[in-house]
Design an enzyme around this catalytic site. Structure first.
Site, PDB file in Angstrom:
ATOM      1  N   LYS A 140       0.872  -1.234   0.099  1.00 58.42           N
ATOM      2  CA  LYS A 140      -0.073  -0.005  -0.014  1.00 58.42           C
ATOM      3  C   LYS A 140       0.842   1.319  -0.070  1.00 58.42           C
ATOM      4  O   LYS A 140       2.220   1.334   0.367  1.00 58.42           O
ATOM      5  CB  LYS A 140      -0.964  -0.260   1.207  1.00 58.42           C
ATOM      6  CG  LYS A 140      -2.187  -1.107   1.274  1.00 58.42           C
ATOM      7  CD  LYS A 140      -2.910  -1.140   2.463  1.00 58.42           C
ATOM      8  CE  LYS A 140      -4.024  -2.048   2.248  1.00 58.42           C
ATOM      9  NZ  LYS A 140      -4.867  -1.833   3.396  1.00 58.42           N
ATOM     10  N   ASN A 173      -1.784   0.464   6.598  1.00 60.11           N
ATOM     11  CA  ASN A 173      -1.285  -0.748   7.465  1.00 60.11           C
ATOM     12  C   ASN A 173      -0.444  -1.497   6.413  1.00 60.11           C
ATOM     13  O   ASN A 173      -0.251  -2.856   6.515  1.00 60.11           O
ATOM     14  CB  ASN A 173      -2.493  -1.614   8.249  1.00 60.11           C
ATOM     15  CG  ASN A 173      -3.450  -2.116   7.191  1.00 60.11           C
ATOM     16  OD1 ASN A 173      -3.354  -1.723   5.786  1.00 60.11           O
ATOM     17  ND2 ASN A 173      -4.545  -2.751   7.572  1.00 60.11           N
ATOM     18  N   HIS A 199      -2.406  -5.215   1.661  1.00 57.35           N
ATOM     19  CA  HIS A 199      -3.705  -5.965   1.507  1.00 57.35           C
ATOM     20  C   HIS A 199      -3.348  -7.398   1.092  1.00 57.35           C
ATOM     21  O   HIS A 199      -2.437  -7.738   0.454  1.00 57.35           O
ATOM     22  CB  HIS A 199      -4.594  -5.241   0.448  1.00 57.35           C
ATOM     23  CG  HIS A 199      -5.497  -6.216   0.065  1.00 57.35           C
ATOM     24  ND1 HIS A 199      -6.887  -6.172   0.562  1.00 57.35           N
ATOM     25  CD2 HIS A 199      -5.560  -7.148  -1.030  1.00 57.35           C
ATOM     26  CE1 HIS A 199      -7.728  -6.992   0.027  1.00 57.35           C
ATOM     27  NE2 HIS A 199      -6.783  -7.761  -0.812  1.00 57.35           N
ATOM     28  N   GLU A 218      -9.777 -10.983  -7.219  1.00 53.76           N
ATOM     29  CA  GLU A 218      -8.951  -9.891  -7.264  1.00 53.76           C
ATOM     30  C   GLU A 218      -7.705  -9.921  -7.969  1.00 53.76           C
ATOM     31  O   GLU A 218      -7.380  -8.888  -8.703  1.00 53.76           O
ATOM     32  CB  GLU A 218      -8.435  -9.773  -5.794  1.00 53.76           C
ATOM     33  CG  GLU A 218      -9.325  -9.172  -4.718  1.00 53.76           C
ATOM     34  CD  GLU A 218      -9.271  -9.381  -3.242  1.00 53.76           C
ATOM     35  OE1 GLU A 218     -10.073  -9.075  -2.345  1.00 53.76           O
ATOM     36  OE2 GLU A 218      -7.942  -9.658  -2.876  1.00 53.76           O
TER      37      GLU A 218
HETATM   38  N1  UDP Z   1      -9.455  -0.018   7.217  1.00 50.06           N
HETATM   39  C1  UDP Z   1      -9.687   1.121   8.169  1.00 50.06           C
HETATM   40  N2  UDP Z   1     -10.483   1.448   9.123  1.00 50.06           N
HETATM   41  C2  UDP Z   1     -10.903   0.357   9.950  1.00 50.06           C
HETATM   42  C3  UDP Z   1     -10.843  -1.087   9.365  1.00 50.06           C
HETATM   43  C4  UDP Z   1     -10.223  -1.105   8.157  1.00 50.06           C
HETATM   44  O1  UDP Z   1      -9.169   2.205   7.474  1.00 50.06           O
HETATM   45  O2  UDP Z   1     -11.410   0.648  10.977  1.00 50.06           O
HETATM   46  C5  UDP Z   1      -8.897  -0.240   6.136  1.00 50.06           C
HETATM   47  C6  UDP Z   1      -7.663  -0.843   6.318  1.00 50.06           C
HETATM   48  O3  UDP Z   1      -6.594  -0.313   5.347  1.00 50.06           O
HETATM   49  C7  UDP Z   1      -8.066  -2.241   6.085  1.00 50.06           C
HETATM   50  C8  UDP Z   1      -8.924  -2.088   5.045  1.00 50.06           C
HETATM   51  O4  UDP Z   1      -9.648  -1.083   5.514  1.00 50.06           O
HETATM   52  O5  UDP Z   1      -6.664  -3.113   5.700  1.00 50.06           O
HETATM   53  C9  UDP Z   1      -9.942  -3.133   4.579  1.00 50.06           C
HETATM   54  O6  UDP Z   1     -10.286  -3.726   5.869  1.00 50.06           O
HETATM   55  P1  UDP Z   1     -10.471  -5.411   6.178  1.00 50.06           P
HETATM   56  O7  UDP Z   1     -11.491  -5.325   7.285  1.00 50.06           O
HETATM   57  O8  UDP Z   1     -10.736  -5.850   5.073  1.00 50.06           O
HETATM   58  O9  UDP Z   1      -8.968  -5.577   6.903  1.00 50.06           O
HETATM   59  P2  UDP Z   1      -8.071  -6.517   6.389  1.00 50.06           P
HETATM   60  O10 UDP Z   1      -8.507  -7.706   5.468  1.00 50.06           O
HETATM   61  O11 UDP Z   1      -7.277  -5.549   5.337  1.00 50.06           O
HETATM   62  O12 UDP Z   1      -7.070  -6.958   7.398  1.00 50.06           O
HETATM   63 MG    MG Z   2     -10.189  -7.630   3.979  1.00 49.14          MG
END
Ligand code: UDP
Ligand code: MG
Length: 140
Positions: free
Chosen positions: A11, A114, A117, A128
């Site tokens: 990212k 973070n 992805h 994807e």
């Molecule tokens: N995200 C965010 N705030 C939150 C939760 C998620 O900005 O409270 C963002 C973060 O970049 C995350 C992405 O949205 O990686 C997708 O969220 P998901 O719950 O799918 O988490 P992941 O699968 O990436 O661990």
């Molecule tokens: Mg996710």
């Protein structure tokens, strides 16, 4: 578990800090192979579509703006149990809650920025991967 493929994004927070190589080292050291990779700028439309499952979440607009804020590296990773293995290498969504040694623990800034992805299922991985790559771009 047979060889599997998963989709990964390095990212903008990570590309900004020149961490592509260090993140790829984590994948390679733990048995995942980078079988396709390209650096690109996501359009706002691509980012909105890619994260469409989160469209009703409060962080959706912020997430889209962050994902278009700088270059990303989109990747296909291959290996035994690649989807789950990549989720383990990445660590929990919130870097503060991620296990020691994971990418998000070592490099993540906060729950939004973070660093990586990774697909959460083999079905989503296939969708994807097809969103960003054609078959001839993936070389196992
Ligand atoms: N995200 C965010 N705030 C939150 C939760 C998620 O900005 O409270 C963002 C973060 O970049 C995350 C992405 O949205 O990686 C997708 O969220 P998901 O719950 O799918 O988490 P992941 O699968 O990436 O661990
Ligand atoms: Mg996710």
């Amino acid at each position: 578990m047979a060889t599997q493929r998963t989709f990964s994004i390095i990212k903008p927070d990570a590309t900004a800090r020149n961490l592509t190589g260090k993140i790829n080292a984590k994948f390679e050291e733990q048995g995942l192979r980078v079988v396709a990779q390209k650096r690109m700028r996501l359009s706002r439309l691509q980012a909105r579509e890619f994260y469409i499952v989160h469209k009703d979440r409060p962080f959706y607009d912020e997430l889209v703006e962050y994902m278009v804020s700088g270059p990303v590296v989109v990747q296909v990773l291959e290996g035994d149990n690649a989807v789950l293995k990549n989720r383990e290498i990445m660590g929990a969504t919130d870097p503060a809650k991620a296990a020691p040694g994971t990418i998000r623990k070592e490099f993540g800034v906060d729950v939004g920025q973070n660093s990586v992805h990774g697909s959460d299922s083999s079905e989503n991985a296939a969708t994807e991967i097809a969103f960003f790559f054609s078959g001839i771009e993936i070389v196992g």
